[in-house]
Write an enzyme that holds these catalytic residues in place. Sequence first.
Site, mmCIF file in Angstrom:
data_model
loop_
_atom_site.group_PDB
_atom_site.id
_atom_site.type_symbol
_atom_site.label_atom_id
_atom_site.label_comp_id
_atom_site.label_asym_id
_atom_site.label_seq_id
_atom_site.Cartn_x
_atom_site.Cartn_y
_atom_site.Cartn_z
ATOM 1 N N ASP A 11 -9.069 -19.316 -9.369
ATOM 2 C CA ASP A 11 -10.083 -20.118 -8.687
ATOM 3 C C ASP A 11 -11.088 -20.771 -9.631
ATOM 4 O O ASP A 11 -11.898 -21.593 -9.198
ATOM 5 C CB ASP A 11 -10.825 -19.247 -7.661
ATOM 6 C CG ASP A 11 -9.877 -18.689 -6.613
ATOM 7 O OD1 ASP A 11 -9.072 -19.472 -6.084
ATOM 8 O OD2 ASP A 11 -9.920 -17.475 -6.345
ATOM 9 N N ARG A 44 -2.294 -18.877 -13.941
ATOM 10 C CA ARG A 44 -2.534 -19.958 -12.978
ATOM 11 C C ARG A 44 -3.739 -20.798 -13.401
ATOM 12 O O ARG A 44 -3.800 -22.006 -13.187
ATOM 13 C CB ARG A 44 -2.746 -19.372 -11.567
ATOM 14 C CG ARG A 44 -1.557 -18.535 -11.085
ATOM 15 C CD ARG A 44 -1.858 -17.798 -9.795
ATOM 16 N NE ARG A 44 -2.945 -16.853 -9.946
ATOM 17 C CZ ARG A 44 -3.486 -16.149 -8.957
ATOM 18 N NH1 ARG A 44 -3.010 -16.292 -7.719
ATOM 19 N NH2 ARG A 44 -4.472 -15.300 -9.181
ATOM 20 N N HIS A 63 -11.937 -13.263 -2.488
ATOM 21 C CA HIS A 63 -10.523 -13.689 -2.540
ATOM 22 C C HIS A 63 -10.495 -15.224 -2.617
ATOM 23 O O HIS A 63 -11.142 -15.811 -3.482
ATOM 24 C CB HIS A 63 -9.816 -13.102 -1.311
ATOM 25 C CG HIS A 63 -8.317 -13.144 -1.326
ATOM 26 N ND1 HIS A 63 -7.570 -13.416 -2.449
ATOM 27 C CD2 HIS A 63 -7.395 -12.953 -0.317
ATOM 28 C CE1 HIS A 63 -6.273 -13.378 -2.154
ATOM 29 N NE2 HIS A 63 -6.151 -13.106 -0.867
ATOM 30 N N SER A 115 -4.668 -11.310 1.259
ATOM 31 C CA SER A 115 -3.993 -12.198 2.223
ATOM 32 C C SER A 115 -2.535 -11.793 2.421
ATOM 33 O O SER A 115 -2.015 -11.857 3.548
ATOM 34 C CB SER A 115 -4.087 -13.666 1.779
ATOM 35 O OG SER A 115 -3.624 -13.837 0.460
ATOM 36 N N HIS A 172 -10.536 -9.793 -11.909
ATOM 37 C CA HIS A 172 -9.365 -9.634 -11.042
ATOM 38 C C HIS A 172 -9.089 -8.154 -10.835
ATOM 39 O O HIS A 172 -9.329 -7.343 -11.730
ATOM 40 C CB HIS A 172 -8.123 -10.306 -11.648
ATOM 41 C CG HIS A 172 -7.062 -10.566 -10.627
ATOM 42 N ND1 HIS A 172 -6.100 -9.625 -10.310
ATOM 43 C CD2 HIS A 172 -6.840 -11.633 -9.832
ATOM 44 C CE1 HIS A 172 -5.329 -10.130 -9.371
ATOM 45 N NE2 HIS A 172 -5.740 -11.337 -9.056
#
Length: 443
Positions: free
Chosen positions: A374, A328, A272, A242, A319
């Site tokens: 995620d 995160r 993604h 992105s 990843h």
Amino acid sequence: MDPLKQLFYEKSQALGKEVRELLKEHGNKKVDDVSLDQVFGGMRDITCMLWEPSLLDAEEGIRFRGYSIPELRDKLPRAAVNGKEPLPEGLFWLMLVGEIPSKEQVKWLTENWVRRANVPEHVFRTIDALPADTHPMTQLSVGVMAMQNTSVFAQRYTAGLNKTEYWDATYEDTMYLIARLPRVAAYIYRRVYQKGEQTLPDISLDWGANFAHMLGFEDAGFKEYMRLFLTIHADHEGGNASAHATHLVGSTLSDPYLSFAAATNALAGPLHGLANQEVIRWILKMVDTLGTSKPSREQISEYVKSTLGSGRVIPGYGHAVLRKPDPRFMAQRQFAEDNVPDSDLIKIVWKIFDVVPPILTSLGKVKNPWPNVDAHSGALLMHYGMKEHNYYTVLFAVSRALGVLAAQCWARALSLPLERPKSVTTKWVKDYLEKEFKVAAEN
Ligand code: CMX
């Protein structure tokens, strides 16, 4: 000139001068070389792009202007009433000018965005023209594109914009686009899932809390989670799809609306940002298949193996750069431990964290067996009552605007040129090897 724009101008003038001097002296020095594995393998790890807001370390995770996520949670200003999580406005300030803002500076930014937040009516009508079952990410992309006719950059460029003023017009678009984005995103949510009954903005709230409010969530815990969510998803250096899409499109001098729409389209892919929707679907399917909301580690392990056996990836794991559990993910885990200790779904997320890494490692090919950003968000969103999984990536996109648009301001301020890497054909590669082989034989 507003205070943030003034600060950005000063910082960018100074860095621009430094960059010119640095390139004059060191421009021909090598920072990398490229292997055929990288040419055929998605250009992993090739150092070839400038991105000021953040830098990713494979072992340590993301740092925003040098600050890790735990440091940001400690240092960035928070909501005035019982705020424990950082305000995303503060992160935007930090990414743009490299300084942790004061409470007053963040308050100024919140109020500035409130003043810029009006969304032209035609944007809503454009979204309304789409069938309601159009994926929310597609609706967001269309909504962003529909705002493009208001681009300050595009209008000034048509009128004859001096190169030295590109940064100013980009800053203006960035500020308007970020200010408006939650309203557009919330409009899509209410349109698709709440019978079109819209909740009007509350201008007394900060950017994240107002977004939660417009979505229709008044719970203080959800608002805090939104502030954290919108902070940690904001940026992950420049090479992710992105960010890179924004950078590439922006390098043609497409304005921030066109560039950010490209980011939303990249984020909508399951490898993604769409992974956050895929994770929760996969977990709910597991619960359904196993017939229990409290599966054992052994049951989860079998389910993971059956997913892999059917030729699918485990969403939320792996990843392209990270080689450790994503900070995160860990920040969301800590938030859940502190605020939501008793959710079956969240406990499943934690058990998956125990079970999946050794299984992925045993495959012998997965470079990073750890959870990414995620893997956790869906279970927290479900806890707070947001059950529409197709919408989750829109939240990611609203956050991602902060980083990629701050970067676009820098790209214009530093006059970064059109991006144009070299591609080759397989025949070219074979010929090259042949030639190199002959050269090697002659030596
Ligand atoms: N489950 C199963 N297999 C996986 C895997 C996972 N979670 N992650 C990687 N692999 C596989 C790859 O598919 C690849 O297999 P093949 O050689 O058969 O094609 C192999 O392991 C090597 O891949 P890699 O080098 O470790 O990972 P990549 O850099 O190619 O891909 C990513 C990274 C994220 C696309 C991948 O880990 C993946 O598909 N994860 C699941 C989807 C996901 O969670 N995406 C979200 C990432 C964060 C974000 O951008 O939001």
